[in-house]
Design an enzyme around this catalytic site. Structure first.
Site, short mmCIF file in Angstrom:
data_model
loop_
_atom_site.label_atom_id
_atom_site.label_comp_id
_atom_site.label_asym_id
_atom_site.label_seq_id
_atom_site.Cartn_x
_atom_site.Cartn_y
_atom_site.Cartn_z
N GLY A 68 -14.08 -5.98 -8.16
CA GLY A 68 -14.13 -5.52 -10.16
C GLY A 68 -14.60 -4.12 -10.53
NE ARG A 107 -8.37 -0.39 -8.18
CZ ARG A 107 -7.58 -1.27 -7.91
NH1 ARG A 107 -6.28 -1.59 -8.76
NH2 ARG A 107 -7.70 -2.81 -7.11
CG ASP A 113 -7.27 -0.55 -4.08
OD1 ASP A 113 -7.44 -1.26 -3.41
OD2 ASP A 113 -8.65 -0.23 -4.63
CD GLU A 114 -2.99 3.67 -1.26
OE1 GLU A 114 -3.18 2.35 -1.15
OE2 GLU A 114 -3.64 4.36 -0.61
N GLY A 115 -0.95 -0.92 -4.05
CA GLY A 115 -0.01 -1.70 -3.84
C GLY A 115 1.02 -1.99 -3.01
CE LYS A 116 -3.62 -1.00 1.41
NZ LYS A 116 -4.06 -0.25 0.15
CD GLN A 131 -9.82 -1.11 4.07
OE1 GLN A 131 -9.33 -0.73 5.70
NE2 GLN A 131 -10.13 -1.80 3.46
N GLY A 147 -8.22 -5.70 -0.44
CA GLY A 147 -7.75 -6.93 -1.49
C GLY A 147 -6.49 -6.40 -2.22
CG HIS A 148 -4.11 -5.56 0.88
ND1 HIS A 148 -3.23 -6.11 2.40
CD2 HIS A 148 -5.29 -5.16 0.52
CE1 HIS A 148 -4.30 -4.36 2.55
NE2 HIS A 148 -4.87 -3.84 2.02
CB THR A 149 -2.66 -7.42 -6.00
OG1 THR A 149 -4.10 -7.61 -5.83
CG2 THR A 149 -3.28 -9.12 -6.70
CB SER A 200 6.27 -0.69 -7.45
OG SER A 200 5.80 -1.46 -8.38
CE LYS A 215 5.98 -4.52 -6.36
NZ LYS A 215 6.72 -3.90 -7.75
P1 GDP Z 1 -3.10 -2.95 -2.70
O1 GDP Z 1 -4.60 -3.32 -1.94
O2 GDP Z 1 -2.62 -1.65 -2.11
O3 GDP Z 1 -2.60 -4.37 -2.06
O4 GDP Z 1 -2.97 -2.41 -4.19
P2 GDP Z 1 -4.11 -3.71 -5.16
O5 GDP Z 1 -3.45 -5.12 -4.79
O6 GDP Z 1 -5.47 -3.62 -4.74
O7 GDP Z 1 -3.98 -3.07 -6.23
C1 GDP Z 1 -3.43 -2.69 -7.04
C2 GDP Z 1 -2.87 -3.64 -8.20
O8 GDP Z 1 -1.61 -2.92 -9.07
C3 GDP Z 1 -2.42 -4.98 -7.94
O9 GDP Z 1 -3.28 -5.25 -9.46
C4 GDP Z 1 -1.05 -5.19 -8.13
O10 GDP Z 1 -0.72 -6.22 -8.41
C5 GDP Z 1 -0.62 -4.27 -9.20
N1 GDP Z 1 0.25 -3.06 -8.93
C6 GDP Z 1 0.83 -2.93 -8.05
N2 GDP Z 1 3.34 -2.49 -8.45
C7 GDP Z 1 2.89 -2.20 -9.74
C8 GDP Z 1 3.72 -1.67 -10.66
O11 GDP Z 1 4.79 -1.34 -9.84
N3 GDP Z 1 3.32 -1.43 -11.95
C9 GDP Z 1 2.16 -2.36 -12.63
N4 GDP Z 1 1.94 -2.54 -13.28
N5 GDP Z 1 1.36 -3.21 -11.35
C10 GDP Z 1 1.57 -3.19 -9.97
P1 IMO Z 2 -7.57 -2.24 0.09
O1 IMO Z 2 -6.65 -2.36 1.42
C1 IMO Z 2 -10.10 0.49 -2.06
C2 IMO Z 2 -13.33 2.04 0.12
C3 IMO Z 2 -14.81 1.14 -0.97
C4 IMO Z 2 -16.09 2.37 -0.43
C5 IMO Z 2 -15.29 2.56 0.59
C6 IMO Z 2 -16.48 2.36 1.49
O2 IMO Z 2 -7.22 -3.14 -0.69
O3 IMO Z 2 -6.80 -0.75 -0.54
P2 IMO Z 2 -16.38 -0.57 3.14
O4 IMO Z 2 -16.44 -0.97 2.56
O5 IMO Z 2 -15.46 -0.11 3.79
O6 IMO Z 2 -17.34 0.37 4.24
O7 IMO Z 2 -16.49 1.12 1.47
O8 IMO Z 2 -13.84 2.71 1.39
N1 IMO Z 2 -12.92 0.92 0.23
C7 IMO Z 2 -11.23 0.48 -0.72
N2 IMO Z 2 -10.80 1.07 -1.85
N3 IMO Z 2 -9.41 -0.34 -1.60
C8 IMO Z 2 -9.71 -0.64 -0.50
O9 IMO Z 2 -8.77 -1.35 0.38
C9 IMO Z 2 -10.49 -0.37 0.29
N4 IMO Z 2 -11.81 -0.72 1.26
C10 IMO Z 2 -12.85 -0.08 1.07
O10 IMO Z 2 -14.35 1.23 -2.33
O11 IMO Z 2 -15.10 3.56 -1.38
MG MG Z 3 -6.97 -3.44 -2.72
#
Ligand code: GDP
Ligand code: IMO
Ligand code: MG
Length: 435
Positions: free
Chosen positions: A302, A305, A13-16, A224, A40-42, A413, A18
């Site tokens: 949901g 974190r 969830d680092e923002g990959k 991940q 889940g990539h937003t 970002s 985006k």
């Molecule tokens: P991913 O799984 O690495 O693609 O990241 P996620 O989409 O799960 O989570 C990143 C969240 O941070 C998303 O809701 C993005 O819309 C949001 N986001 C990404 N970059 C930024 C940023 O620079 N600032 C803020 N406030 N939100 C960001």
């Molecule tokens: P993105 O690509 C954050 C975490 C789960 C759990 C562990 C194992 O959006 O960054 P799993 O269902 O994969 O066997 O769960 O890994 N996890 C993630 N946490 N972002 C993800 O993907 C994740 N994919 C798995 O929360 O701790």
């Molecule tokens: Mg994610």
């Protein structure tokens, strides 16, 4: 030729999503190599927010091709739902999405097995996404998985499925965890999925090598992250695939020799979903404040974190494993209100400095962070696109991380939108963004 990979460096969830979306403009084919719909990539484009789980984020860009590689585990129902949702939002998926015939298929018995193992008393609960990811990879490695190629072959699938289902039932009964389910109804359901997925299926290695021969550029989208990687993460509290650089290659059929650059993505702080050690975790009000400012709730489940401070030892470790070309720091704006910002510069274990990442989670769980306080900036950086316009303390924060990591921060970002991004002048990242 210039192909690129984008990887997460922390616990996901680092923002990959985006950053892939930002870079995808310069690439022709965007490829996922591992994971499944646990990701889940937003991507925010104007007023619209897209969440991609199995389909590479590049699909959102007109004229781009998206490949789901052999390294993924696919829940057909989830994939078909995602296709439908995207097409409903006006994204052209048919004709642009290609699914590997070597990817593995998730079945209901995978989810059932995960429910049981996660709830077993005495077993280390991982806090998974409950998508059946781990059990499906388990079957893959154990050589009893069912792949997409078998799913879509009517002459092969029914017999294979019935045999696997019988074996699963026998094991479940022996373990006294059998829950009755209708094997024939499930077979019919998956035959229907097969009919709907067949038009997307390809041999991804052949497809990608043809694309490369035709001068197309590939962007490999990690899911991940390093600390969730099955080999290098906080075992066993991690996911079941290789989310580091090597996994991109084995999961796509693209040789490591063809991946020219790797962009690492990290937040300006740290988060984690699920169980497992987290050295810089903030409990109580400070953690709640960061969660609120960063809207840190899982994209997939949901769940709130867990939040904490930036951890330099993790980033050093991630750099050593992935050999990054450049770093993008996301969510800098989330730190805007803080007076001071602690950064973890080192680890201590039982009073002694620790230079290496412990392999034993019992040790890692006892590690204590060594903090250095950095001054905060207490003004808004939201939406800043020019590094020169950042407050001095924010520039210093970036410089402090760069010095400690011995790695350039090419991008920062400052908001979820595509254009809320600083691209540093003369950085490797700038060259990649400019194509
Ligand atoms: P991913 O799984 O690495 O693609 O990241 P996620 O989409 O799960 O989570 C990143 C969240 O941070 C998303 O809701 C993005 O819309 C949001 N986001 C990404 N970059 C930024 C940023 O620079 N600032 C803020 N406030 N939100 C960001
Ligand atoms: P993105 O690509 C954050 C975490 C789960 C759990 C562990 C194992 O959006 O960054 P799993 O269902 O994969 O066997 O769960 O890994 N996890 C993630 N946490 N972002 C993800 O993907 C994740 N994919 C798995 O929360 O701790
Ligand atoms: Mg994610």
């Amino acid at each position: 030729m210039s192909n690129l990979a984008v990887l997460g460096l922390q616990w996901g969830d680092e923002g990959k999503g985006k950053i892939v979306d930002l870079l995808a403009e310069r690439f022709d084919v965007i490829v996922r190599s591992q994971g499944g719909h646990n990701a889940g990539h937003t991507v925010k484009v104007g007023e619209r927010t897209f969440v991609l789980s199995l389909i590479p984020s590049g699909i959102l860009r007109r004229g781009k091709q998206a490949v789901i590689g052999n390294g993924l585990v696919i829940d057909p129902a989830a994939l078909l739902r995602e296709i439908e949702t995207l097409e409903g939002l006006g994204v052209a998926v048919h004709g642009n999405l290609f699914v590997s015939n070597r990817a593995h298929v998730i079945f209901p018995y995978h989810r059932a097995m995960e429910r049981v193992t996660e709830a077993t008393p005495g077993k280390r609960k991982i806090g998974t996404t409950s998508r059946g990811i781990g059990p499906c990879y388990e079957d893959k490695m154990n050589r009893r998985g069912i792949r997409v190629a078998e799913l879509i072959e009517p002459a092969v699938f029914p017999e294979r499925f019935r045999a696997v289902a019988a074996e699963k039932n026998a094991v479940a009964k022996a373990l006294d965890i059998y829950e009755p389910w209708d094997v024939e109804a499930c077979l019919a359901e998956y035959r229907d999925y097969a009919d709907r997925l067949r038009p997307f299926v390809c041999d991804n290695t052949a497809f990608l090598n043809r694309a490369l021969k035709n001068g197309k550029r590939l962007l490999l989208e990690g899911a991940q992250a390093t600390m969730l990687d099955i080999d290098f993460g906080t075992y066993p509290y991690l996911t079941s695939s290789n989310a580091t650089a090597g996994g991109l290659s084995t999961g796509s059929g693209v040789s490591p020799r063809l991946i020219d650059d790797i962009v690492g993505i990290t937040k300006a702080y740290a988060t984690r979903v699920g169980e497992g050690p987290f050295v810089t975790e903030l409990n109580g009000a400070a953690g709640d404040a960061l969660r609120k400012a960063g809207r840190e709730f899982g994209t997939v489940t949901g769940r709130p974190r867990r939040c904490g401070w930036f951890d330099i030892p993790i980033l050093r470790y991630a750099h050593a494993i992935n050999h990054l070309s450049t770093l993008v720091v996301t969510k800098l704006d989330v730190l805007d209100g803080l007076e001071t910002i602690p950064v973890c510069t080192g680890y201590r274990y039982r009073g002694e400095p620790l230079d290496e990442m412990p392999a034993l989670c019992e040790v890692y769980g006892e590690v204590e962070p060594v903090y250095e306080e950095r001054p905060g900036w207490r003004c808004s950086t939201a939406g800043v696109t020019d590094f020169g316009e950042l407050p001095q303390a924010a520039k210093d924060y970036a410089a402090f991380l760069e010095d400690n990591l011995e790695l350039e921060i090419g991008g920062i970002s400052t908001g979820p939108e595509r254009d809320q991004t600083i691209v540093r002048t003369n950085s490797v990242f700038e060259k990649l963004v400019a194509g």
